[in-house]
Scaffold this active site. Sequence first.
Site, PDB file in Angstrom:
ATOM      1  N   CYS A 265      44.049  41.713  39.368  1.00 12.08           N
ATOM      2  CA  CYS A 265      43.169  40.529  39.315  1.00 12.08           C
ATOM      3  C   CYS A 265      41.963  40.790  40.210  1.00 12.08           C
ATOM      4  O   CYS A 265      41.643  39.994  41.108  1.00 12.08           O
ATOM      5  CB  CYS A 265      43.904  39.270  39.744  1.00 12.08           C
ATOM      6  SG  CYS A 265      45.409  38.923  38.827  1.00 12.08           S
ATOM      7  N   ALA A 267      38.520  41.224  39.809  1.00 12.09           N
ATOM      8  CA  ALA A 267      37.162  40.679  39.732  1.00 12.09           C
ATOM      9  C   ALA A 267      36.981  39.555  40.753  1.00 12.09           C
ATOM     10  O   ALA A 267      37.932  38.811  41.032  1.00 12.09           O
ATOM     11  CB  ALA A 267      36.884  40.163  38.321  1.00 12.09           C
ATOM     12  N   PRO A 268      35.767  39.451  41.316  1.00 15.45           N
ATOM     13  CA  PRO A 268      34.543  40.202  41.009  1.00 15.45           C
ATOM     14  C   PRO A 268      34.423  41.565  41.685  1.00 15.45           C
ATOM     15  O   PRO A 268      33.389  42.217  41.554  1.00 15.45           O
ATOM     16  CB  PRO A 268      33.445  39.249  41.494  1.00 15.45           C
ATOM     17  CG  PRO A 268      34.057  38.545  42.648  1.00 15.45           C
ATOM     18  CD  PRO A 268      35.501  38.338  42.261  1.00 15.45           C
ATOM     19  N   GLY A 269      35.424  41.966  42.435  1.00 13.50           N
ATOM     20  CA  GLY A 269      35.425  43.308  43.007  1.00 13.50           C
ATOM     21  C   GLY A 269      35.214  43.375  44.502  1.00 13.50           C
ATOM     22  O   GLY A 269      35.112  44.479  45.060  1.00 13.50           O
ATOM     23  N   LYS A 271      37.335  42.753  47.008  1.00 13.16           N
ATOM     24  CA  LYS A 271      38.446  43.428  47.692  1.00 13.16           C
ATOM     25  C   LYS A 271      38.550  44.880  47.247  1.00 13.16           C
ATOM     26  O   LYS A 271      38.918  45.757  48.040  1.00 13.16           O
ATOM     27  CB  LYS A 271      39.745  42.672  47.454  1.00 13.16           C
ATOM     28  CG  LYS A 271      39.745  41.256  48.042  1.00 13.16           C
ATOM     29  CD  LYS A 271      41.074  40.563  47.820  1.00 13.16           C
ATOM     30  CE  LYS A 271      41.048  39.133  48.341  1.00 13.16           C
ATOM     31  NZ  LYS A 271      40.150  38.259  47.559  1.00 13.16           N
ATOM     32  N   ASP A 314      45.581  42.811  30.919  1.00 12.38           N
ATOM     33  CA  ASP A 314      46.271  41.626  31.421  1.00 12.38           C
ATOM     34  C   ASP A 314      47.360  42.094  32.389  1.00 12.38           C
ATOM     35  O   ASP A 314      48.236  42.879  32.008  1.00 12.38           O
ATOM     36  CB  ASP A 314      46.882  40.852  30.249  1.00 12.38           C
ATOM     37  CG  ASP A 314      47.486  39.523  30.658  1.00 12.38           C
ATOM     38  OD1 ASP A 314      47.899  39.379  31.823  1.00 12.38           O
ATOM     39  OD2 ASP A 314      47.558  38.620  29.806  1.00 12.38           O
ATOM     40  N   ASP A 333      45.858  39.364  44.096  1.00 10.81           N
ATOM     41  CA  ASP A 333      45.145  38.121  44.425  1.00 10.81           C
ATOM     42  C   ASP A 333      45.128  37.279  43.153  1.00 10.81           C
ATOM     43  O   ASP A 333      44.262  37.432  42.293  1.00 10.81           O
ATOM     44  CB  ASP A 333      43.727  38.454  44.891  1.00 10.81           C
ATOM     45  CG  ASP A 333      42.991  37.236  45.424  1.00 10.81           C
ATOM     46  OD1 ASP A 333      43.510  36.119  45.281  1.00 10.81           O
ATOM     47  OD2 ASP A 333      41.883  37.400  45.970  1.00 10.81           O
ATOM     48  N   CYS A 386      43.998  31.781  47.271  1.00  8.05           N
ATOM     49  CA  CYS A 386      43.061  30.950  48.042  1.00  8.05           C
ATOM     50  C   CYS A 386      43.486  29.494  47.889  1.00  8.05           C
ATOM     51  O   CYS A 386      42.664  28.600  47.691  1.00  8.05           O
ATOM     52  CB  CYS A 386      41.610  31.174  47.626  1.00  8.05           C
ATOM     53  SG  CYS A 386      41.256  30.915  45.876  1.00  8.05           S
TER      54      CYS A 386
END
Length: 450
Positions: A265, A267-269, A271, A314, A333, A386
Amino acid sequence: MIKPYKKVNPDSAKGSVHVMAEVAEVVRRVVDHGESLDRLLVQPNLPDRRNEPAFREMAYGTCRYFPHIDWYLGMLLERPLRQKDRILHFLLAVGIYQIEHMRTPDYAVLNEAVGATSSLDRNWARKLVNGVLRNYLRERSHYDVSEMPEHQAHAFSEFLFDRIKSDWPKRYLEIVEASNTRPPLTLRVNLAKTSRDKAIQTLQENSMACVATRDSPVGFTLSSPVPVNQIPGFSQGEVSVQDESAQLAALELECDGNLNVLDACAAPGGKTTHLIEMFRENCTITAVDLDSRCTLIHQNLARLGLQANVVAGDVRKPGTWWNGNPYDRILLDVPCSGSGVIRRHPDIKYRRKPGDLDKFHMLQTSMLAAVWELLHPGGLVLYVTCSIFHRENDDVIASFISQGDDREVQAIGKIPGIATRFGMQRLPGFGDGDGFYYCKIRKPLRTTGE
């Protein structure tokens, strides 16, 4: 794909009058229809781009405080407006937000709001808008706010407020207060190109005050947010925008040695690029996300001049993208309610419904189970959200570890916060960061004879 929001009549709009009408329409789409505020603001319909900062301030601010403002409107309006004229309700809300939270003189707010009725093809409402706002200015200090429901007093939807209070009975007030503040602009320095001290010095030499983050050794926060293209070193890949709590994930992953690392997971990149900056000399890093989101990862890699193996797929269906090589570390994440980042995304107050937490719980549990099968014995998964809700955090871990004896929860060692049953929770505003949850799970080494 989200449809562009309905345009107001530009022929009768001048400057800030047009802006106020546009903001009212955006807020209506967010509050009444649960649309994404960020997406609605991608291409604002403004005749003068110089009005964009005020436009964004009014849109974010009115969405942030609408539940509170709405109570006053209930007192001010003799009866609810007809559904076809509900746009006026939001125009009044924008006006009250300006009066209470912006430096616009009261007389200017009234003039702009009355003028905006023409932009909204509601000329008949000029006297109504003028009268309601004038009454607010006269009577606002006389209302008995003790009669205001607690969730509206704190500018929250009833569902989210009650859930926060239930999960955090001793800390819910500090959570909602922090969630209603303007978020800081926090940056992460790319240690492969510069140091934090040097980056801070460069910004200060350009009259941009900033301070080092308390918990992240690679972060610093600007005292006053500015557009990213004005930040020295941003275009050159020396710094990236990333909240302090998000920066801490890579530090906890224990990527020492020659390891195969997966950012699931991704995106947006943010991490992914942080992991590469820290560990590219000795780790192979793969980033996976849905095809529609991989462009964001590529854009961040390109700006920073970094490379990673970016895979479209996926997470729940690794058979469609995994090459069969087990991973030593997995950063997961997961999608979540976003309850820890409401200060950045106030539209979450209207987009989240009671059934959403159970849906996220099921999705998160399935993702954790899927990536576990890709983990090498002795390897680690760092589960991150989050969110501040137990249903998406400890409850997910409890469900997961109950399904097998090959999963060991380990203590979070490098991230300050509130220790929970299984992980570590950072609440909004803790260390100036967003609300994040972390849990580290190790797959035991196989014993002899297995």
